[in-house]
Design a protein around this motif. Structure first.
Motif, PDB file in Angstrom:
ATOM      1  N   SER A 304       0.830  -1.201   0.000  1.00  0.00           N
ATOM      2  CA  SER A 304       0.000   0.000   0.000  1.00  0.00           C
ATOM      3  C   SER A 304       0.867   1.253   0.000  1.00  0.00           C
ATOM      4  O   SER A 304       1.794   1.369   0.807  1.00  0.00           O
ATOM      5  CB  SER A 304      -0.920   0.014   1.232  1.00  0.00           C
ATOM      6  N   SER A 305       0.552   2.192  -0.871  1.00  0.00           N
ATOM      7  CA  SER A 305       1.265   3.465  -0.898  1.00  0.00           C
ATOM      8  C   SER A 305       1.034   4.218   0.410  1.00  0.00           C
ATOM      9  O   SER A 305      -0.070   4.232   0.948  1.00  0.00           O
ATOM     10  CB  SER A 305       0.771   4.309  -2.073  1.00  0.00           C
ATOM     11  N   GLY A 306       2.091   4.842   0.926  1.00  0.00           N
ATOM     12  CA  GLY A 306       1.973   5.608   2.157  1.00  0.00           C
ATOM     13  C   GLY A 306       1.950   4.763   3.405  1.00  0.00           C
ATOM     14  O   GLY A 306       1.590   5.263   4.477  1.00  0.00           O
ATOM     15  N   THR A 307       2.328   3.494   3.294  1.00  0.00           N
ATOM     16  CA  THR A 307       2.339   2.584   4.436  1.00  0.00           C
ATOM     17  C   THR A 307       3.732   1.998   4.602  1.00  0.00           C
ATOM     18  O   THR A 307       4.347   1.561   3.628  1.00  0.00           O
ATOM     19  CB  THR A 307       1.325   1.443   4.246  1.00  0.00           C
ATOM     20  N   PHE A 308       4.249   2.009   5.834  1.00  0.00           N
ATOM     21  CA  PHE A 308       5.566   1.458   6.136  1.00  0.00           C
ATOM     22  C   PHE A 308       5.418   0.133   6.874  1.00  0.00           C
ATOM     23  O   PHE A 308       4.545  -0.013   7.742  1.00  0.00           O
ATOM     24  CB  PHE A 308       6.375   2.407   7.022  1.00  0.00           C
TER      25      PHE A 308
END
Length: 338
Positions: A304-308
């Motif tokens: 997921s974009s924006g997820t670490f």
């Protein structure tokens, strides 16, 4: 990626959370005068972030211009961001002499204190595995504010953890799983950060640059940063200017043996080449031959974009466990129950 495409890419990224920066970036992408100004940023840095932050820096430090009316960080009643670009362009042309030194010498060195919401349960997990206090060594630490994570209060949904009387309060939510959140924070003895170009949180210019790196609409992040900066004035963590990969073994050797050594980072790995990542792994293995060490990666890749991702590896055995993931600004965490 050429400069116009870089500004368009940031505009796409900003669309959901910063209409002001989306508008400005799309304008710059079609404006040769401002693209020429952005060329002042050295090629090893990302010009769009530096340029936007340089303008924000001057405005936050009192530059008198109509552009300030469009910044939520500067007014409680900002004007329509869709009308901001002519004012932005005029500001840049008028203040070019003030902007150029910032463009040439400043870097994108954020301290996203809210990421501590993802780190806190990971450190609690490590604390459950050891009887010794923790010794922290952070890579790419900027001003070192996230070295103070155990001095902050954490609100996960309706429950509070950590140093609950702290003026620095990090709000988050647990979307899934049962993270091992401790009411009282793990004990920390030693804190050390390594950064090629560290910022000094007690220096007014560096602190102002940290504030300028926060996007104008993200006022809650700015308030959190201000609280962390205020707290660190009396006891700033030790941060050294060094190559965090090449000098890691030497700095780890300086850490006391009667502590559980934890080497960690967030928003760091993406800056490393494949060779540098290999060197980092070799350094961790070398340290592990001398003493046990936990490596906490707080910027693992996810779907997921924006997820670490949160990944923990213990040396010398090299065994890894996926702890979970978190939104890049700590708004929520998903925990893997193992």
């Amino acid at each position: 990626m050429d400069l116009p495409d870089a500004f368009r890419a940031l505009a796409d990224w900003a669309a959901d959370s910063s209409p002001l920066y989306e508008t400005i970036c799309r304008g710059i992408a079609e404006d040769q005068t401002l693209l020429d100004l952005a060329e002042e940023v050295p090629p090893d840095r990302w010009a769009p972030h530096i340029m936007l932050s340089a303008v924000h820096y001057l405005l936050l430090n009192g530059a008198d211009h109509t552009l300030a009316r469009f910044y939520p960080s500067l007014t409680d009643s900002p004007e329509d961001p869709g009308a901001a670009y002519p004012n932005f362009r005029n500001f840049c042309v008028t203040h070019a002499d003030d902007l150029i030194p910032l463009l040439r010498h400043r870097r994108t060195q954020t301290n996203a204190v809210s990421r501590c919401a993802g780190l806190y349960p990971a450190f609690c997990y490590i604390d459950h595995q050891t009887s010794m206090p923790l010794g922290l060594l952070e890579l790419g630490t900027s001003a070192g504010l996230n070295l103070n994570w155990n001095r902050y209060a954490y609100g996960y949904d309706s429950e509070w953890f950590g140093t609950t009387d702290s003026n620095v309060t990090v709000q988050s939510s647990v979307r899934s799983g049962s993270p091992p959140l401790q009411q009282s924070p793990p004990a920390v003895n030693t804190r050390l950060g390594i950064d090629l170009n560290p910022l000094d949180p007690t220096d007014s210019s560096d602190a102002a640059w940290l504030r300028a790196l926060v996007w104008p609409e993200h006022t809650e992040r700015l308030d959190l940063l201000d609280a962390a900066l205020e707290q660190t004035q009396t006891d700033p963590p030790r941060v050294v200017a060094d190559d965090a990969v090449e000098t890691l073994v030497n700095h780890a050797t300086s850490m006391p043996d009667d502590e559980t050594l934890v080497i960690y980072h967030t928003a760091f790995l993406y800056q490393l080449s494949e060779d540098q990542r290999n060197t980092l792994h070799q350094a961790l293995a070398t340290i592990g031959e001398r003493r046990p060490v936990w490596w906490l990666s707080g910027d693992g890749e996810t779907d997921s974009s924006g997820t670490f991702g949160l990944e923990l590896t213990r040396f010398p055995d090299g065994d890894s466990v996926q702890l979970g993931q978190y939104e890049q600004h700590g708004r929520w965490i998903d925990w893997c129950d193992t």
